[in-house]
Design an enzyme around this catalytic site. Structure first.
Site, short mmCIF file in Angstrom:
data_model
loop_
_atom_site.label_atom_id
_atom_site.label_comp_id
_atom_site.label_asym_id
_atom_site.label_seq_id
_atom_site.Cartn_x
_atom_site.Cartn_y
_atom_site.Cartn_z
CB SER A 214 20.63 -36.58 -5.27
OG SER A 214 20.70 -37.10 -6.52
CD1 TRP B 54 25.41 -19.72 -26.13
CD2 TRP B 54 26.47 -19.23 -24.80
NE1 TRP B 54 25.18 -20.78 -26.33
CE2 TRP B 54 26.09 -20.79 -24.64
CE3 TRP B 54 26.68 -19.24 -24.11
CZ2 TRP B 54 27.01 -21.86 -25.00
CZ3 TRP B 54 27.74 -19.85 -22.70
CH2 TRP B 54 27.74 -21.27 -23.53
CD GLU C 289 28.71 -22.27 -17.25
OE1 GLU C 289 29.64 -21.79 -16.28
OE2 GLU C 289 28.01 -21.41 -17.50
CB SER D 8 30.13 -12.89 -9.00
OG SER D 8 29.39 -13.39 -8.53
CB SER D 9 31.37 -17.73 -11.27
OG SER D 9 29.88 -17.85 -11.95
CE LYS E 22 23.95 -37.60 -10.43
NZ LYS E 22 25.25 -37.73 -8.80
CG ASP F 109 26.83 -16.81 7.25
OD1 ASP F 109 27.31 -17.19 6.04
OD2 ASP F 109 26.40 -16.01 7.62
CB THR G 221 24.83 -39.54 -17.70
OG1 THR G 221 26.16 -38.59 -17.47
CG2 THR G 221 22.96 -38.65 -17.01
NE ARG H 118 21.77 -23.05 -32.16
CZ ARG H 118 22.38 -22.76 -31.41
NH1 ARG H 118 23.26 -23.84 -31.84
NH2 ARG H 118 22.71 -22.68 -30.39
CG HIS I 142 31.21 -32.44 -28.01
ND1 HIS I 142 30.90 -33.31 -26.68
CD2 HIS I 142 30.49 -31.77 -27.64
CE1 HIS I 142 29.99 -32.70 -25.68
NE2 HIS I 142 30.03 -31.60 -26.38
CG HIS I 143 30.67 -27.63 -27.53
ND1 HIS I 143 29.33 -27.62 -27.55
CD2 HIS I 143 30.84 -28.65 -26.76
CE1 HIS I 143 28.87 -28.21 -26.67
NE2 HIS I 143 29.72 -28.70 -25.97
CE1 TYR J 213 27.42 -33.48 -17.90
CE2 TYR J 213 29.05 -32.11 -19.44
CZ TYR J 213 28.16 -33.63 -18.56
OH TYR J 213 28.52 -33.90 -20.23
CG HIS K 156 31.11 -30.04 -22.82
ND1 HIS K 156 29.99 -30.49 -23.71
CD2 HIS K 156 30.30 -31.43 -21.57
CE1 HIS K 156 29.03 -31.25 -23.44
NE2 HIS K 156 29.56 -31.66 -22.22
CG HIS L 289 17.08 -16.21 -24.21
ND1 HIS L 289 15.89 -17.05 -23.44
CD2 HIS L 289 17.50 -17.86 -25.51
CE1 HIS L 289 15.27 -17.12 -23.37
NE2 HIS L 289 15.95 -18.55 -23.81
#
Lengths: 32, 526
Positions: free
Chosen positions: B269, B143, B256, B170-171, B332, B107, B329, B451, B303-304, B258, B254, B78
């Site tokens: 926006s 994951w 990722e 791909s990315s 924004k 293009d 943040t 979890r 922090h993870h 963002y 991390h 998931h």
């Protein structure tokens, strides 16, 4: 090859070099 | 005349193939954008079905529907599917459709590479889903792919790691394409500080991808080598360091986050000024705040890992840098609210989702601040509080922004207005049920429910049942979205070029639906 295509190719090559360097750096960091 | 020489358009763009061959060989940014969006929708169905199974199993304590090992496979897949198969491809689909239209380019810079970037995705997606049917089932180690679990698992772990390689390739290709397009192919007069915010956020996201995807690729390559070639990068028995994997993974992981949220900021926006009928408040500060968030994202990965074992000084460093991200943040969020302030607002579905995004993403941001505090995180890590936090960020954040953008640009893509009444039903059902689903998880986490566990102590039953009911309603209400999209593609009131009264930008100067080829002659931006 026109001017824009050349400029695009240069940009892509620079970005690819960065990608390759960071990939190698990950190995160097762990291999220390 | 046309029979002899052909029109200018025919000469530049020879007749395209039809049917499956068109979609396999297309180099058109609009076709490829559409492919990305449908791929993401398919994966959303797969990842969403897994979420429904997870919530069904958690409806009551004890084991009812799946075995614990299958439960772990479901949570792992998931996560992987929703991040790499849904949110990222959807934003790339938006980028493909919108960036050339927004900057006045004909293009993407590398159309053939664009085709290749997309067609790698179904291969990787089928590897991820196909691993469910391998001996031992799919990956079940989370994951985050931590060793030693990912070194010890069966064949499906190799397949999943390979799928991550493909997705990463791909990315990276997509990011190179997007950055090059934005840097080199803007219409004359479109200086960087005149670019739409969606383009800015994608430019910064592109650089984030270039910076972190190779690091992830390196980490999973080493994992694959540990598994198959006898190396010991992360194998403690051979002198390797499994914690090192976590550092490298979160150095990717991390930023990722963002990568998953900056394009969402860009969509909001675009939408808020349109329906507030005012220019975006603080455009320059938005650009600097987005860049600042991207830079800070490289300094917070620890922090993870607060509970992994870390010096107090390092904990303090990561705690403060994490809290610092709240400043840009906040800029924004302030700017979006200020854009709405005294605006002539209307509340069509894109705006409803945008306002819900601002309110609910902020809740996710605040719970992130709570988790940033080391003593609190040590209590709450690996509880449902963390699950509540990142689902507020990724579902009511990234996904709601996707919905907002989808309703906003769908008339431009299809040439028809969507069913506003159904859209509002979709919004209200989603907005209410998503809170019923995720808000109780804060309480479950605070009470100590872990979890990634298929069973739980009976005192957690009530909140789990509330969350599951919310989950089922949320899941069912997404069928409405599918109906809205299909109805909109098949017909409906004709959409004008400038679909929304308050919309500004080059994409609204071309007819709806946007012609197959646009801006063959670059527009002049004043």
């Amino acid at each position: 090859m026109n001017e824009l295509a050349k400029r695009n190719r240069k940009t892509a090559i620079v970005l690819l070099i960065v990608v390759a360097a960071l990939f190698a750096l990950a190995f160097l960091e762990v291999g220390q | 005349m046309n029979t002899v020489a052909g029109t200018v358009d025919e000469i530049r763009h020879p007749a395209r193939p039809h049917g499956v061959w068109r979609w396999l060989t297309t180099t058109n940014h609009k076709d490829i954008g559409t492919l990305y969006l449908w791929f993401a929708a398919t994966m959303f169905l797969a990842g969403g079905s897994m979420a429904m199974l997870i919530r069904a199993e958690l409806f009551e304590p004890g084991m009812q529907i799946v075995q614990p090992e299958v439960f772990n496979q479901l949570t792992t897949l998931h996560g992987l599917i929703m991040i790499f198969g849904v949110i990222m491809p959807t934003f790339t689909g938006f980028a493909n459709w919108q960036i050339p239209l927004m900057i006045g380019a004909p293009d993407m810079a590398f159309p053939r590479m664009n085709n290749w970037s997309f067609w790698l995705l179904p291969v990787a997606g089928s590897f991820l889903l196909g691993s469910l049917f391998l001996p031992g089932g799919a990956v079940a180690g989370g994951w985050t792919m931590y060793p030693p679990l990912y070194i010890q698992g069966g064949i499906s772990y190799d397949l999943t790691i390979f799928a991550i390689h493909i997705l990463g390739a791909s990315s990276i290709m997509g990011a190179i394409n997007i950055i090059t397009t934005i840097l080199n192919m803007r219409a004359p007069g479109m200086t960087p500080m005149k670019m739409p915010m969606f383009v800015w956020t994608w430019l910064i996201t592109g650089f984030l991808l270039i910076a972190v995807m190779p690091v992830l690729a390196g980490a999973v390559t080493m994992l694959l080598m540990d598994r198959n070639f006898g190396t010991h990068f992360f194998n403690a028995a051979g002198g390797g360091d499994p914690v090192m994997f976590q550092h490298i993974f979160w150095f990717f992981g991390h930023p990722e986050v963002y990568i998953l949220i900056l394009p969402a900021f860009g969509i909001i926006s675009s939408v808020v000024p349109t329906f507030a009928r005012k220019p975006l408040f603080g455009y320059a500060s938005m650009v600097y705040a987005t860049s600042c968030i991207a830079l800070l994202s490289f300094l917070v990965w620890g922090h993870h890992m607060f509970t992994v074992g870390m010096q107090a000084g390092a904990q303090l460093f990561f705690m403060y840098t994490t809290m610092l991200i709240a400043v840009p943040t906040g800029v924004k969020v302030f700017n979006w609210v200020a854009t709405m302030w005294k605006g002539s607002m209307t509340f069509e579905t894109p705006m409803l989702f945008a306002i819900a995004f601002i309110c609910l993403f902020t809740i996710g941001g605040f719970s992130g601040l709570v988790l940033a505090m080391v003593p609190v995180d040590i209590q709450l890590q690996d509880t449902y509080y963390v699950v509540a936090h990142f689902h507020y960020v990724l579902v009511t954040g990234a996904l709601f922004a996707i919905y907002s953008g989808l309703y906003y640009w769908l008339p431009k893509w299809t040439g028809h207005m969507y069913d506003e009444r159904l859209g509002r039903w979709h919004f209200w059902l989603s907005a209410i049920s998503v809170n019923v689903l995720f808000f109780p998880m804060h309480f479950l986490g605070l009470a100590g429910m872990p979890r990634r566990v298929a069973d739980y102590a009976p005192q957690f039953t009530d909140f789990n049942q509330v969350a599951s009911i919310g989950g089922f309603v949320f899941g069912a209400s997404q069928i409405l979205l599918l109906i809205v999209i299909l109805k909109c593609i098949r017909g409906g009131p004709k959409a004008e070029a400038r679909v929304w009264e308050g919309a500004e930008g080059l994409e609204w100067t071309v007819p709806s639906p946007a012609p197959y080829h646009t801006f063959a002659t670059p527009p002049e931006v004043k």
